[in-house]
Design an enzyme around this catalytic site. Structure first.
Site, PDB file in Angstrom:
ATOM      1  N   HIS A 106      -8.972   4.478 -16.739  1.00  0.00           N
ATOM      2  CA  HIS A 106      -8.503   5.060 -18.002  1.00  0.00           C
ATOM      3  C   HIS A 106      -7.000   5.301 -17.878  1.00  0.00           C
ATOM      4  CE1 HIS A 106      -8.236   7.057 -21.709  1.00  0.00           C
ATOM      5  NE2 HIS A 106      -9.323   7.800 -21.673  1.00  0.00           N
ATOM      6  N   TYR A 127      -3.656  10.661 -20.702  1.00  0.00           N
ATOM      7  CA  TYR A 127      -4.250  11.168 -19.475  1.00  0.00           C
ATOM      8  C   TYR A 127      -3.369  10.729 -18.295  1.00  0.00           C
ATOM      9  CZ  TYR A 127      -8.008  12.353 -22.624  1.00  0.00           C
ATOM     10  OH  TYR A 127      -8.715  12.884 -23.669  1.00  0.00           O
TER      11      TYR A 127
HETATM   12  C1  LIG Z   1     -17.108  10.996 -29.097  1.00  0.00           C
HETATM   13  C2  LIG Z   1     -16.020  10.121 -28.555  1.00  0.00           C
HETATM   14  C3  LIG Z   1     -15.665  10.231 -27.214  1.00  0.00           C
HETATM   15  C4  LIG Z   1     -14.661   9.408 -26.675  1.00  0.00           C
HETATM   16  N1  LIG Z   1     -14.388   9.457 -25.314  1.00  0.00           N
HETATM   17  C5  LIG Z   1     -13.542   8.554 -24.767  1.00  0.00           C
HETATM   18  C6  LIG Z   1     -13.408   8.453 -23.354  1.00  0.00           C
HETATM   19  O1  LIG Z   1     -14.065   9.139 -22.556  1.00  0.00           O
HETATM   20  N2  LIG Z   1     -12.526   7.533 -22.873  1.00  0.00           N
HETATM   21  C7  LIG Z   1     -11.789   6.738 -23.708  1.00  0.00           C
HETATM   22  O2  LIG Z   1     -10.998   5.916 -23.231  1.00  0.00           O
HETATM   23  N3  LIG Z   1     -11.927   6.802 -25.043  1.00  0.00           N
HETATM   24  C8  LIG Z   1     -12.800   7.665 -25.584  1.00  0.00           C
HETATM   25  N4  LIG Z   1     -13.005   7.658 -26.954  1.00  0.00           N
HETATM   26  C9  LIG Z   1     -12.354   6.627 -27.778  1.00  0.00           C
HETATM   27  C10 LIG Z   1     -13.283   5.411 -27.915  1.00  0.00           C
HETATM   28  O3  LIG Z   1     -13.436   4.723 -26.697  1.00  0.00           O
HETATM   29  C11 LIG Z   1     -12.763   4.403 -28.961  1.00  0.00           C
HETATM   30  O4  LIG Z   1     -11.534   3.888 -28.518  1.00  0.00           O
HETATM   31  C12 LIG Z   1     -12.579   5.024 -30.316  1.00  0.00           C
HETATM   32  O5  LIG Z   1     -13.731   5.762 -30.693  1.00  0.00           O
HETATM   33  C13 LIG Z   1     -12.325   3.963 -31.371  1.00  0.00           C
HETATM   34  O6  LIG Z   1     -13.461   3.158 -31.549  1.00  0.00           O
HETATM   35  P1  LIG Z   1     -14.397   3.326 -32.852  1.00  0.00           P
HETATM   36  O7  LIG Z   1     -13.476   3.378 -34.016  1.00  0.00           O
HETATM   37  O8  LIG Z   1     -15.266   2.114 -32.802  1.00  0.00           O
HETATM   38  O9  LIG Z   1     -15.146   4.621 -32.692  1.00  0.00           O
HETATM   39  C14 LIG Z   1     -13.976   8.495 -27.521  1.00  0.00           C
HETATM   40  C15 LIG Z   1     -14.336   8.421 -28.869  1.00  0.00           C
HETATM   41  C16 LIG Z   1     -15.343   9.198 -29.385  1.00  0.00           C
HETATM   42  C17 LIG Z   1     -15.723   9.054 -30.837  1.00  0.00           C
END
Ligand SMILES: Cc1cc2nc3c(=O)[nH]c(=O)nc-3n(C[C@H](O)[C@H](O)[C@H](O)COP(=O)(O)O)c2cc1C
Length: 369
Positions: free
Chosen positions: A170, A175
């Site tokens: 990551h 971060y």
């Molecule tokens: C509930 C939630 C938790 C997330 N946790 C992380 C994470 O642990 N690491 C990370 O790189 N991105 C995290 N993200 C971002 C997602 O990986 C992703 O990039 C983002 O949701 C956009 O995709 P989407 O529009 O399809 O939801 C998180 C997103 C959501 C909604």
């Protein structure tokens, strides 16, 4: 009818053969109350593997540095019980026919002071500077920085030992690794700070150490221009800077770059190639020569940070994302909320049951299925 077939062409990353181009985006769920994966977590990932996700990236899972986590419900990727839990997760995913890699996470200065399983531990950072730019602690020594890098490598080695199919670092969203990339939080004057190449050196050191630990296993790094505290931030303000940034990562030996955007169709440098220009993953692929994963609101109409404010999102069209994939702008497509909402999302898309895709409902964050 939407032609979904480009999403279902196989893809190879080193020796890892993926059945399709759909990646489950890493999503923190805080559903491991004791800091290690449990039976519910196994079932959650197993369900998505069984319904045809090509590659699952785990929720962020933290390294052995005591300050790497701000939430004791987030699973760790070190120590006996967490690693035994992760072994059960990867076995469940494999049994369901899936592939998976952990996303190795260290929150750096994004950690709330005093939080997580080791509240007394100091937060790690490049320069002791918060995301708002405030100096709050001493700059860590080079030896400490190297131990931060080694902590990812130790976890990567464990991922290989447990049988995971790849590892993702990551390196996005402000971060730790991203704090080295970002000028605001990295004011070092040694080999880890200064020019964009030097700010990428911590990631490069981490990549090299991970590579030594995992051999031929595919290694991915997730990067983003945007920061949690500043959606308009840019590590690279033009393609020339972006090339210098990603060249360091490629030279260090990473296999693919996961380019985090909130909206996949947003052009990265519209002033260069227009309003329909390449997105971040498109530019990174072009400039680094590496395969890229793109992400952001796939199959939905609004971006993900709304989910944390209790917002839902309606189903959106997939056509342009698939066209761009088919043109080779990027290689894999990560899907977040749509897969959080519906474990069968990939299966429904493969069978062209698009009318059965569901809106993302804000309540999905409260449930775990
Ligand atoms: C509930 C939630 C938790 C997330 N946790 C992380 C994470 O642990 N690491 C990370 O790189 N991105 C995290 N993200 C971002 C997602 O990986 C992703 O990039 C983002 O949701 C956009 O995709 P989407 O529009 O399809 O939801 C998180 C997103 C959501 C909604």
């Amino acid at each position: 009818m939407t032609d979904v077939s480009p999403l279902f062409k196989p893809f190879r990353l080193r020796a890892l053969q993926l059945e399709n181009r759909i990646v489950m985006a890493p999503m923190t769920r805080s559903r491991s109350p004791e800091g290690f994966p449990n039976a519910e977590n196994e079932a959650y990932y197993g369900r998505r593997a069984a319904a045809g996700v090509g590659l699952i990236l785990s929720e962020g899972t933290t390294t052995r540095r005591r300050g790497s986590s701000d939430d004791s419900h987030v699973p760790q990727f070190w120590g006996e019980k967490p690693l035994a839990g992760w072994k059960r997760v990867i076995d469940a995913v494999h049994q369901a026919g899936g592939k998976m890699g952990p996303q190795l996470w260290h929150l750096g200065m994004s950690r709330r002071p005093g939080s997580g399983p080791f509240p007394d531990a100091p937060s790690d950072s490049p320069s002791g500077i918060t995301l708002k730019g405030k100096k709050v602690s001493e700059e860590p020594s080079e030896a400490e920085v190297l131990d931060m890098a080694q902590a990812y490598a130790d976890a990567a080695g464990d991922a290989k030992r447990l049988g995971f199919d790849c590892v993702e670092l990551h390196g996005a969203h402000a971060y730790l690794i991203d704090e080295f990339f970002w000028e605001r939080t990295n004011q070092r004057t040694d080999r880890f700070g200064g020019s964009i190449e030097k700010r990428a050196e911590f990631a490069a050191e981490t990549i090299r150490r991970c590579r030594a630990a995992i051999g031929e296993l595919p290694l991915i790094i997730r990067i983003s221009q945007w920061k949690s505290v500043d959606y308009g931030a840019k590590v690279a303000v033009n393609p020339q800077e972006l090339e210098r940034w990603v060249r360091v990562l490629a030279d260090a030996g990473v296999d693919a770059i996961h380019c985090s955007q909130r909206r996949i169709l947003e052009p990265e440098f519209p002033e260069v190639d227009g309003p329909k220009g390449l997105n971040l993953a498109g530019w990174v692929k072009k400039l680094s020569g590496l395969p890229t994963i793109s992400v952001g609101s796939v199959g939905l109409t609004s971006e993900f940070t709304g989910a944390f404010r209790g917002e839902g999102s309606a189903v959106g069209k997939l056509d342009e994302t698939i066209e761009r994939l088919d043109r080779g702008e990027f290689d894999l497509v990560a899907v977040g909320r749509a897969l959080l909402q519906d474990p069968e999302w990939a299966l429904k898309v493969r069978q062209n049951r698009l009318s059965e895709l569901r809106d993302y409902d804000a309540s999905a964050l409260q449930t775990y299925y």
